[in-house]
Design a protein around this motif. Structure first.
Motif, PDB file in Angstrom:
ATOM      1  N   SER A  29       9.670   1.675 -31.201  1.00  0.00           N
ATOM      2  CA  SER A  29       9.438   1.715 -32.639  1.00  0.00           C
ATOM      3  C   SER A  29      10.751   1.889 -33.393  1.00  0.00           C
ATOM      4  O   SER A  29      11.782   2.249 -32.830  1.00  0.00           O
ATOM      5  CB  SER A  29       8.482   2.852 -32.993  1.00  0.00           C
ATOM      6  OG  SER A  29       9.065   4.087 -32.654  1.00  0.00           O
ATOM      7  N   GLY A  30      10.679   1.616 -34.668  1.00  0.00           N
ATOM      8  CA  GLY A  30      11.809   1.780 -35.564  1.00  0.00           C
ATOM      9  C   GLY A  30      11.282   2.007 -36.966  1.00  0.00           C
ATOM     10  O   GLY A  30      10.085   2.229 -37.167  1.00  0.00           O
ATOM     11  N   VAL A  54       7.470   0.588 -37.650  1.00  0.00           N
ATOM     12  CA  VAL A  54       7.237  -0.725 -37.051  1.00  0.00           C
ATOM     13  C   VAL A  54       7.519  -0.648 -35.555  1.00  0.00           C
ATOM     14  O   VAL A  54       8.153   0.281 -35.082  1.00  0.00           O
ATOM     15  CB  VAL A  54       8.140  -1.830 -37.672  1.00  0.00           C
ATOM     16  CG1 VAL A  54       7.841  -2.024 -39.138  1.00  0.00           C
ATOM     17  CG2 VAL A  54       9.609  -1.528 -37.451  1.00  0.00           C
ATOM     18  N   ARG A  55       7.049  -1.641 -34.828  1.00  0.00           N
ATOM     19  CA  ARG A  55       7.404  -1.807 -33.414  1.00  0.00           C
ATOM     20  C   ARG A  55       8.136  -3.136 -33.286  1.00  0.00           C
ATOM     21  O   ARG A  55       7.768  -4.126 -33.905  1.00  0.00           O
ATOM     22  CB  ARG A  55       6.169  -1.824 -32.524  1.00  0.00           C
ATOM     23  CG  ARG A  55       5.529  -0.482 -32.419  1.00  0.00           C
ATOM     24  CD  ARG A  55       4.878  -0.285 -31.054  1.00  0.00           C
ATOM     25  NE  ARG A  55       4.427   1.079 -30.949  1.00  0.00           N
ATOM     26  CZ  ARG A  55       5.163   2.065 -30.423  1.00  0.00           C
ATOM     27  NH1 ARG A  55       6.334   1.824 -29.934  1.00  0.00           N
ATOM     28  NH2 ARG A  55       4.694   3.280 -30.367  1.00  0.00           N
ATOM     29  N   PHE A  56       9.177  -3.123 -32.478  1.00  0.00           N
ATOM     30  CA  PHE A  56       9.931  -4.341 -32.211  1.00  0.00           C
ATOM     31  C   PHE A  56       9.222  -5.095 -31.098  1.00  0.00           C
ATOM     32  O   PHE A  56       8.985  -4.546 -30.031  1.00  0.00           O
ATOM     33  CB  PHE A  56      11.363  -3.988 -31.805  1.00  0.00           C
ATOM     34  CG  PHE A  56      12.133  -3.350 -32.922  1.00  0.00           C
ATOM     35  CD1 PHE A  56      12.768  -4.130 -33.869  1.00  0.00           C
ATOM     36  CD2 PHE A  56      12.207  -1.981 -33.038  1.00  0.00           C
ATOM     37  CE1 PHE A  56      13.479  -3.548 -34.912  1.00  0.00           C
ATOM     38  CE2 PHE A  56      12.914  -1.380 -34.076  1.00  0.00           C
ATOM     39  CZ  PHE A  56      13.546  -2.173 -35.012  1.00  0.00           C
ATOM     40  N   LEU A  57       8.875  -6.358 -31.352  1.00  0.00           N
ATOM     41  CA  LEU A  57       8.046  -7.113 -30.423  1.00  0.00           C
ATOM     42  C   LEU A  57       8.798  -8.181 -29.647  1.00  0.00           C
ATOM     43  O   LEU A  57       8.605  -8.338 -28.451  1.00  0.00           O
ATOM     44  CB  LEU A  57       6.881  -7.763 -31.177  1.00  0.00           C
ATOM     45  CG  LEU A  57       5.997  -6.801 -31.966  1.00  0.00           C
ATOM     46  CD1 LEU A  57       4.973  -7.589 -32.770  1.00  0.00           C
ATOM     47  CD2 LEU A  57       5.330  -5.814 -31.041  1.00  0.00           C
ATOM     48  N   ILE A  99       8.502  -8.118 -35.728  1.00  0.00           N
ATOM     49  CA  ILE A  99       8.015  -6.737 -35.770  1.00  0.00           C
ATOM     50  C   ILE A  99       6.533  -6.764 -36.075  1.00  0.00           C
ATOM     51  O   ILE A  99       6.030  -7.731 -36.645  1.00  0.00           O
ATOM     52  CB  ILE A  99       8.762  -5.907 -36.832  1.00  0.00           C
ATOM     53  CG1 ILE A  99       8.571  -6.511 -38.233  1.00  0.00           C
ATOM     54  CG2 ILE A  99      10.238  -5.770 -36.482  1.00  0.00           C
ATOM     55  CD1 ILE A  99       9.038  -5.632 -39.364  1.00  0.00           C
ATOM     56  N   ASP A 100       5.838  -5.708 -35.681  1.00  0.00           N
ATOM     57  CA  ASP A 100       4.416  -5.664 -36.007  1.00  0.00           C
ATOM     58  C   ASP A 100       4.237  -5.320 -37.489  1.00  0.00           C
ATOM     59  O   ASP A 100       5.203  -5.115 -38.214  1.00  0.00           O
ATOM     60  CB  ASP A 100       3.669  -4.687 -35.097  1.00  0.00           C
ATOM     61  CG  ASP A 100       4.061  -3.236 -35.297  1.00  0.00           C
ATOM     62  OD1 ASP A 100       5.015  -2.951 -36.052  1.00  0.00           O
ATOM     63  OD2 ASP A 100       3.424  -2.375 -34.684  1.00  0.00           O
ATOM     64  N   GLN A 101       2.986  -5.279 -37.920  1.00  0.00           N
ATOM     65  CA  GLN A 101       2.665  -4.977 -39.314  1.00  0.00           C
ATOM     66  C   GLN A 101       3.226  -3.603 -39.682  1.00  0.00           C
ATOM     67  O   GLN A 101       2.870  -2.611 -39.063  1.00  0.00           O
ATOM     68  CB  GLN A 101       1.140  -4.966 -39.492  1.00  0.00           C
ATOM     69  CG  GLN A 101       0.673  -4.523 -40.854  1.00  0.00           C
ATOM     70  CD  GLN A 101       0.931  -5.557 -41.926  1.00  0.00           C
ATOM     71  OE1 GLN A 101       0.557  -6.705 -41.771  1.00  0.00           O
ATOM     72  NE2 GLN A 101       1.551  -5.151 -43.004  1.00  0.00           N
ATOM     73  N   PRO A 102       4.123  -3.522 -40.669  1.00  0.00           N
ATOM     74  CA  PRO A 102       4.630  -2.211 -41.084  1.00  0.00           C
ATOM     75  C   PRO A 102       3.501  -1.337 -41.623  1.00  0.00           C
ATOM     76  O   PRO A 102       2.601  -1.836 -42.308  1.00  0.00           O
ATOM     77  CB  PRO A 102       5.618  -2.546 -42.206  1.00  0.00           C
ATOM     78  CG  PRO A 102       5.944  -3.987 -42.036  1.00  0.00           C
ATOM     79  CD  PRO A 102       4.728  -4.607 -41.423  1.00  0.00           C
ATOM     80  N   THR A 103       3.538  -0.049 -41.303  1.00  0.00           N
ATOM     81  CA  THR A 103       2.508   0.869 -41.782  1.00  0.00           C
ATOM     82  C   THR A 103       3.149   2.102 -42.405  1.00  0.00           C
ATOM     83  O   THR A 103       4.192   2.576 -41.970  1.00  0.00           O
ATOM     84  CB  THR A 103       1.565   1.318 -40.656  1.00  0.00           C
ATOM     85  OG1 THR A 103       2.330   1.957 -39.636  1.00  0.00           O
ATOM     86  CG2 THR A 103       0.792   0.151 -40.071  1.00  0.00           C
ATOM     87  N   VAL A 104       2.485   2.614 -43.434  1.00  0.00           N
ATOM     88  CA  VAL A 104       2.868   3.851 -44.102  1.00  0.00           C
ATOM     89  C   VAL A 104       1.650   4.758 -44.054  1.00  0.00           C
ATOM     90  O   VAL A 104       0.604   4.403 -44.593  1.00  0.00           O
ATOM     91  CB  VAL A 104       3.294   3.599 -45.566  1.00  0.00           C
ATOM     92  CG1 VAL A 104       3.631   4.907 -46.260  1.00  0.00           C
ATOM     93  CG2 VAL A 104       4.452   2.626 -45.630  1.00  0.00           C
ATOM     94  N   SER A 105       1.758   5.878 -43.363  1.00  0.00           N
ATOM     95  CA  SER A 105       0.631   6.809 -43.202  1.00  0.00           C
ATOM     96  C   SER A 105      -0.615   6.102 -42.687  1.00  0.00           C
ATOM     97  O   SER A 105      -1.722   6.337 -43.157  1.00  0.00           O
ATOM     98  CB  SER A 105       0.328   7.526 -44.520  1.00  0.00           C
ATOM     99  OG  SER A 105       1.440   8.270 -44.940  1.00  0.00           O
TER     100      SER A 105
END
Length: 108
Positions: free
Chosen positions: A35-36, A52-55, A64-70
């Motif tokens: 992740s990053g 995010v996760r580096f794919l 990167i996967d779908q960025p998420t906040v909380s």
């Protein structure tokens, strides 16, 4: 694999890290599904930080996967400025770049 196949974001590699260092670090992160952090930099407000996760590393683009906040997805339009940061071999690295839009990822 932690991230399911599906829609992902394409990020151009940045110019603030020597290319050979950036390529190797991101390749390692993708292989380990690490992740990053993505900081979305909107024109009219403060940065929004997302996990995010580096794919996958492909040429001059990292998926990167779908960025998420909380736990909530963060939508980013094509061409938006972002700051990617990550830890590689105990060293914190970051680069500023732009999104290249979304793509489909097979998870392979």
């Amino acid at each position: 694999m932690c991230a399911p196949a599906g829609e992902v974001y394409r990020i151009m590699l940045g110019l603030t890290i020597p290319p050979e260092v950036q390529q190797q670090a991101l390749k390692d992160l993708c292989e380990r599904n690490q992740s990053g952090e993505l900081a979305y930099i909107p024109e009219d407000g403060p940065p929004v930080r997302a996990k995010v996760r580096f794919l996958e590393l492909s040429g001059d683009t990292v998926l990167i996967d779908q960025p998420t906040v909380s736990g909530r997805p963060l939508r980013i339009t094509d061409g938006e400025m972002v700051r990617m940061s990550f830890v590689s071999d105990g060293q914190r690295m970051a680069f500023i770049s732009r999104t290249r839009g979304r793509a489909r990822w097979s998870g392979a």
